[in-house]
Design a protein around this motif. Structure first.
Motif, PDB file in Angstrom:
ATOM      1  N   THR A 140       0.828  -1.204   0.000  1.00  0.00           N
ATOM      2  CA  THR A 140       0.000   0.000   0.000  1.00  0.00           C
ATOM      3  C   THR A 140       0.861   1.251   0.000  1.00  0.00           C
ATOM      4  N   PHE A 141       1.883   1.242   0.846  1.00  0.00           N
ATOM      5  CA  PHE A 141       2.800   2.384   0.908  1.00  0.00           C
ATOM      6  C   PHE A 141       3.498   2.590  -0.436  1.00  0.00           C
ATOM      7  N   MET A 142       3.949   1.487  -1.055  1.00  0.00           N
ATOM      8  CA  MET A 142       4.657   1.595  -2.322  1.00  0.00           C
ATOM      9  C   MET A 142       3.750   2.088  -3.439  1.00  0.00           C
ATOM     10  N   PHE A 143       2.462   1.766  -3.377  1.00  0.00           N
ATOM     11  CA  PHE A 143       1.522   2.262  -4.386  1.00  0.00           C
ATOM     12  C   PHE A 143       1.469   3.782  -4.353  1.00  0.00           C
ATOM     13  N   PHE A 144       1.383   4.348  -3.155  1.00  0.00           N
ATOM     14  CA  PHE A 144       1.337   5.805  -3.036  1.00  0.00           C
ATOM     15  C   PHE A 144       2.662   6.435  -3.442  1.00  0.00           C
ATOM     16  N   VAL A 145       3.774   5.767  -3.137  1.00  0.00           N
ATOM     17  CA  VAL A 145       5.078   6.272  -3.579  1.00  0.00           C
ATOM     18  C   VAL A 145       5.129   6.297  -5.103  1.00  0.00           C
ATOM     19  N   GLY A 146       4.643   5.218  -5.730  1.00  0.00           N
ATOM     20  CA  GLY A 146       4.638   5.161  -7.189  1.00  0.00           C
ATOM     21  C   GLY A 146       3.771   6.250  -7.805  1.00  0.00           C
ATOM     22  N   CYS A 147       2.594   6.493  -7.215  1.00  0.00           N
ATOM     23  CA  CYS A 147       1.729   7.565  -7.721  1.00  0.00           C
ATOM     24  C   CYS A 147       2.410   8.923  -7.572  1.00  0.00           C
ATOM     25  N   ALA A 148       3.120   9.113  -6.456  1.00  0.00           N
ATOM     26  CA  ALA A 148       3.835  10.373  -6.243  1.00  0.00           C
ATOM     27  C   ALA A 148       4.942  10.554  -7.277  1.00  0.00           C
ATOM     28  N   VAL A 149       5.670   9.468  -7.574  1.00  0.00           N
ATOM     29  CA  VAL A 149       6.715   9.531  -8.596  1.00  0.00           C
ATOM     30  C   VAL A 149       6.101   9.862  -9.957  1.00  0.00           C
ATOM     31  N   MET A 191       2.530   4.083 -12.700  1.00  0.00           N
ATOM     32  CA  MET A 191       3.644   4.105 -11.756  1.00  0.00           C
ATOM     33  C   MET A 191       3.231   3.516 -10.413  1.00  0.00           C
ATOM     34  N   GLY A 192       1.991   3.762  -9.992  1.00  0.00           N
ATOM     35  CA  GLY A 192       1.504   3.149  -8.765  1.00  0.00           C
ATOM     36  C   GLY A 192       1.487   1.636  -8.858  1.00  0.00           C
ATOM     37  N   ILE A 193       1.055   1.113 -10.010  1.00  0.00           N
ATOM     38  CA  ILE A 193       1.008  -0.339 -10.210  1.00  0.00           C
ATOM     39  C   ILE A 193       2.416  -0.912 -10.333  1.00  0.00           C
ATOM     40  N   VAL A 194       3.301  -0.195 -11.040  1.00  0.00           N
ATOM     41  CA  VAL A 194       4.688  -0.659 -11.164  1.00  0.00           C
ATOM     42  C   VAL A 194       5.342  -0.809  -9.791  1.00  0.00           C
ATOM     43  N   PHE A 195       5.052   0.103  -8.889  1.00  0.00           N
ATOM     44  CA  PHE A 195       5.634   0.055  -7.554  1.00  0.00           C
ATOM     45  C   PHE A 195       5.021  -1.051  -6.689  1.00  0.00           C
ATOM     46  N   GLU A 196       4.028  -1.754  -7.229  1.00  0.00           N
ATOM     47  CA  GLU A 196       3.473  -2.913  -6.537  1.00  0.00           C
ATOM     48  C   GLU A 196       4.227  -4.195  -6.882  1.00  0.00           C
ATOM     49  N   MET A 197       5.316  -4.074  -7.625  1.00  0.00           N
ATOM     50  CA  MET A 197       6.075  -5.242  -8.056  1.00  0.00           C
ATOM     51  C   MET A 197       6.456  -6.172  -6.895  1.00  0.00           C
ATOM     52  N   PRO A 198       6.948  -5.664  -5.750  1.00  0.00           N
ATOM     53  CA  PRO A 198       7.286  -6.570  -4.652  1.00  0.00           C
ATOM     54  C   PRO A 198       6.094  -7.382  -4.159  1.00  0.00           C
ATOM     55  N   LEU A 199       4.913  -6.752  -4.085  1.00  0.00           N
ATOM     56  CA  LEU A 199       3.718  -7.463  -3.630  1.00  0.00           C
ATOM     57  C   LEU A 199       3.331  -8.557  -4.614  1.00  0.00           C
ATOM     58  N   VAL A 200       3.361  -8.240  -5.903  1.00  0.00           N
ATOM     59  CA  VAL A 200       3.008  -9.228  -6.925  1.00  0.00           C
ATOM     60  C   VAL A 200       3.986 -10.403  -6.890  1.00  0.00           C
ATOM     61  N   CYS A 201       5.267 -10.102  -6.747  1.00  0.00           N
ATOM     62  CA  CYS A 201       6.275 -11.161  -6.690  1.00  0.00           C
ATOM     63  C   CYS A 201       6.081 -12.035  -5.462  1.00  0.00           C
TER      64      CYS A 201
END
Length: 268
Positions: A140-149, A191-201
């Motif tokens: 969840t945190f990484m999704f928001f980081v990705g959206c911010a990026v 970018m939000g979805i890309v930052f979900e890579m760790p969760l998907v893996c």
């Protein structure tokens, strides 16, 4: 509900639980969509349309950087402005509605993740539940980081580059509201979805489809593939912008390996 009760749930019980999960998620989205509708005008003026003017903080920061590093593109054009126009009747109203919905998706994302966690939690073993909780919170945190990026770097850099691309002087550069919003939402949520890579893996690892050796074996191919993907996301001619986007994404690739289980040695 006790653990034993959960374990004894039938197919129809799971289906009923899924139905209530979807209902709660839909209701949360509806509430936040209605709330977003009333604040959308303010957000358009102060957030969504800000990358269209030279005073956007990313451009101001890049101006300071480019003034010291002369090989970078010039971001110090104080007259920079993107003209966004509306050419279809009703587009502004429907954009108002759709933007309210996507704002609701963004704001309710932690709750939607919680609902997913709540639904799959009974199917996990105790040790998996302990790990999954941290992964979902981190995801969840990484999704928001990705959206911010996406909002701070990817979209404004891409907008700035493409709006300055002149094929011929006979074409006057204007952007329709639909085109602007499509690009804005796409780049931020991608970018939000890309930052979900760790969760998907991690999820793929839990069901046995991904092992840590995959990352070691395909690292070189990943570097090339991610560079190509970054070049597509950010069609900019300068290597600085490319690396600013590439390095966080490649860092996610390496971080994902930590959430993936090592292959179990085969018993002799």
């Amino acid at each position: 509900m006790s653990e034993s009760k959960k374990d004894e749930m039938s197919f129809w019980d799971h289906l009923e639980e899924l139905r209530w999960t979807l209902f709660r998620s839909f209701f949360a989205l509806l509430i936040f969509t209605v709330a977003g509708f009333f604040v959308m005008t303010y957000l358009f003026d102060n957030v969504i349309m800000k990358p269209c003017s030279a005073d956007f903080y990313t451009y101001q920061w890049m101006c300071k950087v480019s003034s010291r590093l002369t090989f970078l593109p010039d971001f110090c054009d104080e007259y920079f402005r993107v003209e966004v126009i509306n050419i279809k009747l009703g587009t502004q109203f429907f954009t108002h509605m759709s933007s309210s919905f996507w704002l609701a998706v963004l704001l309710t994302f932690p709750y939607l993740v919680y609902e997913v966690w709540r639904f799959i939690n009974p199917a996990l073993y105790p040790n998996e539940r302990k790990n999954a909780k941290g992964v979902f919170v981190g995801g969840t945190f990484m999704f928001f980081v990705g959206c911010a990026v996406g909002y701070v770097i990817v979209f404004p850099m891409t907008l700035r580059m493409l709006i300055g691309w002149n094929l011929t002087s006979y074409v006057e550069e204007q952007i329709s509201l639909e085109s602007y919003m499509d690009s804005f939402l796409m780049m931020i949520f991608i970018m939000g979805i890309v930052f979900e890579m760790p969760l998907v893996c991690w999820l793929l690892s839990q069901i046995g489809l991904l092992k840590r050796s995959f990352f070691r074996k395909y690292r070189r191919y990943a570097v090339v593939g991610l560079l190509i993907a970054t070049a597509i996301i950010t069609p900019s001619g300068d290597p600085f912008t490319l690396m600013v986007v590439f390095l966080p994404i490649y860092g996610l690739w390496e971080l994902s390996a930590f959430f993936v289980k090592e292959a179990q040695p085969e018993e002799g």
